[in-house]
Design a protein around this motif. Sequence first.
Motif, mmCIF file in Angstrom:
data_model
loop_
_atom_site.group_PDB
_atom_site.id
_atom_site.type_symbol
_atom_site.label_atom_id
_atom_site.label_comp_id
_atom_site.label_asym_id
_atom_site.label_seq_id
_atom_site.Cartn_x
_atom_site.Cartn_y
_atom_site.Cartn_z
ATOM 1 N N VAL A 66 -2.173 -12.017 28.456
ATOM 2 C CA VAL A 66 -1.248 -13.142 28.592
ATOM 3 C C VAL A 66 -1.956 -14.230 29.383
ATOM 4 C CG1 VAL A 66 0.986 -13.886 29.499
ATOM 5 C CG2 VAL A 66 0.734 -11.582 28.570
ATOM 6 N N SER A 67 -1.872 -15.481 28.890
ATOM 7 C CA SER A 67 -2.479 -16.594 29.617
ATOM 8 C C SER A 67 -1.554 -17.805 29.578
ATOM 9 C CB SER A 67 -3.853 -16.945 29.044
ATOM 10 O OG SER A 67 -3.733 -17.389 27.713
ATOM 11 N N LEU A 68 -1.691 -18.647 30.583
ATOM 12 C CA LEU A 68 -0.913 -19.875 30.681
ATOM 13 C C LEU A 68 -1.875 -21.018 30.935
ATOM 14 C CD1 LEU A 68 1.884 -21.294 30.920
ATOM 15 C CD2 LEU A 68 1.774 -20.803 33.374
ATOM 16 N N GLU A 69 -1.876 -21.992 30.022
ATOM 17 C CA GLU A 69 -2.700 -23.193 30.181
ATOM 18 C C GLU A 69 -1.797 -24.392 30.030
ATOM 19 O OE1 GLU A 69 -6.383 -23.492 28.087
ATOM 20 O OE2 GLU A 69 -6.652 -21.316 28.064
ATOM 21 N N GLY A 70 -1.564 -25.094 31.128
ATOM 22 C CA GLY A 70 -0.639 -26.224 31.106
ATOM 23 C C GLY A 70 0.755 -25.719 30.797
ATOM 24 N N ASP A 111 5.350 -22.561 37.404
ATOM 25 C CA ASP A 111 4.483 -22.322 38.556
ATOM 26 C C ASP A 111 3.596 -21.134 38.199
ATOM 27 O OD1 ASP A 111 3.247 -21.792 40.941
ATOM 28 O OD2 ASP A 111 5.085 -21.790 42.144
ATOM 29 N N GLY A 112 2.373 -21.409 37.771
ATOM 30 C CA GLY A 112 1.468 -20.376 37.278
ATOM 31 C C GLY A 112 1.135 -19.291 38.280
ATOM 32 N N SER A 113 1.229 -19.571 39.573
ATOM 33 C CA SER A 113 0.879 -18.582 40.591
ATOM 34 C C SER A 113 1.965 -17.521 40.778
ATOM 35 C CB SER A 113 0.619 -19.278 41.928
ATOM 36 O OG SER A 113 1.813 -19.902 42.394
ATOM 37 N N LYS A 114 3.155 -17.727 40.208
ATOM 38 C CA LYS A 114 4.261 -16.788 40.400
ATOM 39 C C LYS A 114 4.720 -16.117 39.106
ATOM 40 C CE LYS A 114 5.942 -19.287 44.405
ATOM 41 N NZ LYS A 114 7.058 -20.038 44.986
ATOM 42 N N ALA A 131 8.249 -24.876 37.997
ATOM 43 C CA ALA A 131 7.573 -25.630 39.047
ATOM 44 C C ALA A 131 8.638 -26.362 39.860
ATOM 45 C CB ALA A 131 6.580 -26.602 38.436
ATOM 46 N N PRO A 132 8.400 -26.594 41.150
ATOM 47 C CA PRO A 132 9.423 -27.223 41.983
ATOM 48 C C PRO A 132 10.019 -28.499 41.405
ATOM 49 C CG PRO A 132 7.599 -26.489 43.335
ATOM 50 C CD PRO A 132 7.197 -26.266 41.906
ATOM 51 N N GLY A 133 9.231 -29.359 40.815
ATOM 52 C CA GLY A 133 9.742 -30.604 40.243
ATOM 53 C C GLY A 133 10.570 -30.400 38.989
ATOM 54 N N ALA A 134 10.371 -29.263 38.308
ATOM 55 C CA ALA A 134 11.062 -29.013 37.042
ATOM 56 C C ALA A 134 12.480 -28.490 37.246
ATOM 57 C CB ALA A 134 10.274 -28.013 36.209
#
Length: 144
Positions: A66-70, A111-114, A131-134
């Motif tokens: 599993v990967s997340l890019e943007g 938030d990719g780190s979580k 993400a906090p802004g989302a």
Amino acid sequence: MRALSPWTGTGLKHEVDRLFERFFEAPWAELPVMGAWSPALDVIEGKEAVTVKAELPGVEAKDIAVSLEGDVLTIKGEKDQKKEEKDERQHRVERSWGAFMRSVRLPAPADGSKVTATFKNGVITITLPKAPGAKGTTIPVKAE
């Protein structure tokens, strides 16, 4: 007997309804599918997170990446084909096997780190906290 029954057109109506449903889907809903087969998946947006669930029957957890890019989440892996035994003769083979890759554009920044991923009973569940802004903010309105 079918020739005697009147045609109601319900099959055609169903197909037209499906066509219009797909026309109005969000543009981020689908990206091209690559591989010998494609797992079905659900994307659910909640207040705090986006959850993606994908059906991967017959796949081992060690064979999933599993990967997340943007804002694009990618799930890829491979399902092995059962080898035919010498004293067996296969009469029908309908189950899918081979490499797969499925990418989906997320409806909100994550938030990719979580990010967490769990695999149970052939279903992978990936939870992507927003993400906090989302998450959005509520702005109080003051009366003057």
